[in-house]
Design a protein around this motif. Sequence first.
Motif, short mmCIF file in Angstrom:
data_model
loop_
_atom_site.label_atom_id
_atom_site.label_comp_id
_atom_site.label_asym_id
_atom_site.label_seq_id
_atom_site.Cartn_x
_atom_site.Cartn_y
_atom_site.Cartn_z
N ALA A 1 0.83 -1.21 0.00
CA ALA A 1 0.00 0.00 0.00
C ALA A 1 0.86 1.26 0.00
N SER A 2 1.98 1.22 0.72
CA SER A 2 2.84 2.41 0.79
C SER A 2 3.50 2.72 -0.55
N VAL A 3 3.66 1.71 -1.40
CA VAL A 3 4.20 1.96 -2.74
C VAL A 3 3.20 2.75 -3.57
N LEU A 4 1.91 2.44 -3.41
CA LEU A 4 0.89 3.21 -4.10
C LEU A 4 0.85 4.65 -3.57
N ARG A 5 1.06 4.83 -2.28
CA ARG A 5 1.17 6.19 -1.74
C ARG A 5 2.35 6.93 -2.36
N ARG A 6 3.47 6.24 -2.46
CA ARG A 6 4.67 6.85 -3.03
C ARG A 6 4.42 7.35 -4.45
N HIS A 7 3.61 6.57 -5.18
CA HIS A 7 3.31 6.94 -6.57
C HIS A 7 1.84 7.34 -6.70
N ALA A 8 1.40 8.22 -5.80
CA ALA A 8 -0.01 8.60 -5.78
C ALA A 8 -0.45 9.27 -7.07
N ASP A 9 0.44 9.98 -7.73
CA ASP A 9 0.08 10.73 -8.94
C ASP A 9 0.57 10.07 -10.22
N ARG A 10 1.11 8.86 -10.11
CA ARG A 10 1.64 8.18 -11.29
C ARG A 10 0.96 6.82 -11.45
N ASP A 11 0.84 6.40 -12.69
CA ASP A 11 0.31 5.07 -12.95
C ASP A 11 1.25 4.01 -12.38
N VAL A 12 0.67 2.98 -11.80
CA VAL A 12 1.43 1.85 -11.29
C VAL A 12 0.87 0.58 -11.92
N GLY A 13 1.74 -0.22 -12.50
CA GLY A 13 1.32 -1.50 -13.06
C GLY A 13 1.34 -2.59 -12.01
N VAL A 14 0.40 -3.53 -12.11
CA VAL A 14 0.36 -4.69 -11.23
C VAL A 14 0.36 -5.94 -12.10
N LEU A 15 1.24 -6.85 -11.78
CA LEU A 15 1.30 -8.16 -12.43
C LEU A 15 0.99 -9.23 -11.39
N VAL A 16 -0.02 -10.05 -11.67
CA VAL A 16 -0.43 -11.12 -10.75
C VAL A 16 0.15 -12.43 -11.27
N GLY A 17 1.10 -12.98 -10.54
CA GLY A 17 1.89 -14.09 -11.06
C GLY A 17 1.13 -15.37 -11.27
N HIS A 18 0.17 -15.71 -10.39
CA HIS A 18 -0.45 -17.03 -10.50
C HIS A 18 -1.36 -17.12 -11.71
N SER A 19 -1.84 -15.99 -12.23
CA SER A 19 -2.77 -16.01 -13.36
C SER A 19 -2.23 -15.29 -14.59
N GLY A 20 -1.18 -14.50 -14.42
CA GLY A 20 -0.69 -13.68 -15.53
C GLY A 20 -1.54 -12.45 -15.76
N ALA A 21 -2.51 -12.17 -14.88
CA ALA A 21 -3.36 -10.99 -15.04
C ALA A 21 -2.53 -9.72 -14.82
N ARG A 22 -2.87 -8.70 -15.58
CA ARG A 22 -2.17 -7.42 -15.48
C ARG A 22 -3.19 -6.30 -15.44
N VAL A 23 -2.90 -5.29 -14.66
CA VAL A 23 -3.82 -4.17 -14.52
C VAL A 23 -3.00 -2.92 -14.23
N THR A 24 -3.50 -1.80 -14.69
CA THR A 24 -2.89 -0.51 -14.38
C THR A 24 -3.72 0.20 -13.33
N LEU A 25 -3.08 0.68 -12.28
CA LEU A 25 -3.72 1.48 -11.25
C LEU A 25 -3.39 2.94 -11.54
N PRO A 26 -4.33 3.69 -12.10
CA PRO A 26 -4.01 5.06 -12.55
C PRO A 26 -3.63 5.97 -11.40
N GLY A 27 -2.71 6.88 -11.68
CA GLY A 27 -2.40 7.92 -10.72
C GLY A 27 -3.56 8.87 -10.56
N GLY A 28 -3.63 9.51 -9.40
CA GLY A 28 -4.68 10.47 -9.14
C GLY A 28 -5.90 9.89 -8.47
N LEU A 29 -6.05 8.55 -8.47
CA LEU A 29 -7.15 7.92 -7.76
C LEU A 29 -6.80 7.78 -6.28
#
Length: 393
Positions: free
Chosen positions: A25-53
Amino acid sequence: MIGDRGAMAAVIAVLHAEDVVLEFASVLRRHADRDVGVLVGHSGARVTLPGGLSLRERFELLAPLVRAGGNTEALPTPEQVAAWLDGPPEEVWTHSPADHRIRRARFGWIVSRAVPALAVTYSVGDNLFLQTVPDEAVAITAPEAEAKIDFINRHAGELLRSRVPDRLVTTDRVPVVERFFAADATRANRLYALISSLGEDAAVADDPWEFGRSPYEADRLDATAAWVTRWVSPADGPIVEVGACEGELTRRLAGKGYAVQATEPNDSFRDRLIAHAPSGAEVSSESLEDLAEDGKRPAAAYLLIEMLYYDQDLALLDALPTDLVLLALETGQLNDVVWPWLREQSTWRVAERVELAPPTLEFVCDGLAYLRKRGSRGLVLTRNPVPTGNGDV
């Protein structure tokens, strides 16, 4: 590529989607205004968490990826992870290769191999036996803790009663302080080998137990070699060292003039043993089971030094072609496994008990972590005479 936004400035690579909420969670705080990518290893799912949210809004984007199962799928290869990243991002955050939850540890190790040129940042995570020295410890605010708890209760409630220990969400796995350390691929490799000490992956690094660099291990091995000399001499004949690993004890004994038959079933360890085998040492691939079944290596003594941790059948010792066995283990394993067996059998008697090394705390991986070395105690077993059937022995 993470989502459809190309390579990210920062990517959090986790085994399960809820791990972002629990540990990053603190990494998302660190990049509060920047997009952060998430890669879920067990499924290969990927999602972008937009900055500003807000943090809660970003967490909600992870909710569709949470699954109560998913602990048995094959993990991706480093090549697959590298392809998903679509070029190395500026920052990669992932699980510690020394996480006690071995699939998370392996995934963190895989990520380190996918981006070998980067110093990846790892969550300290969960480990009962190893204390990793963090580079950074970030306190979570009360609203952030509330966001974590709310997400788990609403989207991962099944994990609060999971029967899979690695998936179970307990209080200590919802940390109020998130701790991180950075390490290059080489140190990550050593950490992963260390936490995998009872599996085949222990061999991914040279000398994973640091026999060649640890003061504790040097003292233990020196004491073990001296102990052997008190019970058998080079003139008595060959000795068999079972599970010789990379040969630190082998070299000590060969240096004292013993004809050592060193056996090591792990291919990687055996290759390293052969590469550094001293004069007077013979190397083979037999396991304890092979040696007992074949009975082709009569010896003055068999050495079972710190290797009876793999649920071997101790009755195999009866079939070894020797009348003298020297075995060494940490006290807990001796008390839980060896002594109950000894009390129920009549083939062997205990001729000596000795402490070879006391427990100690020691740094590993060049000071990256420390742990309790559990100590080593030795037992000398001599074979009881076989009754002749006429009352004499």
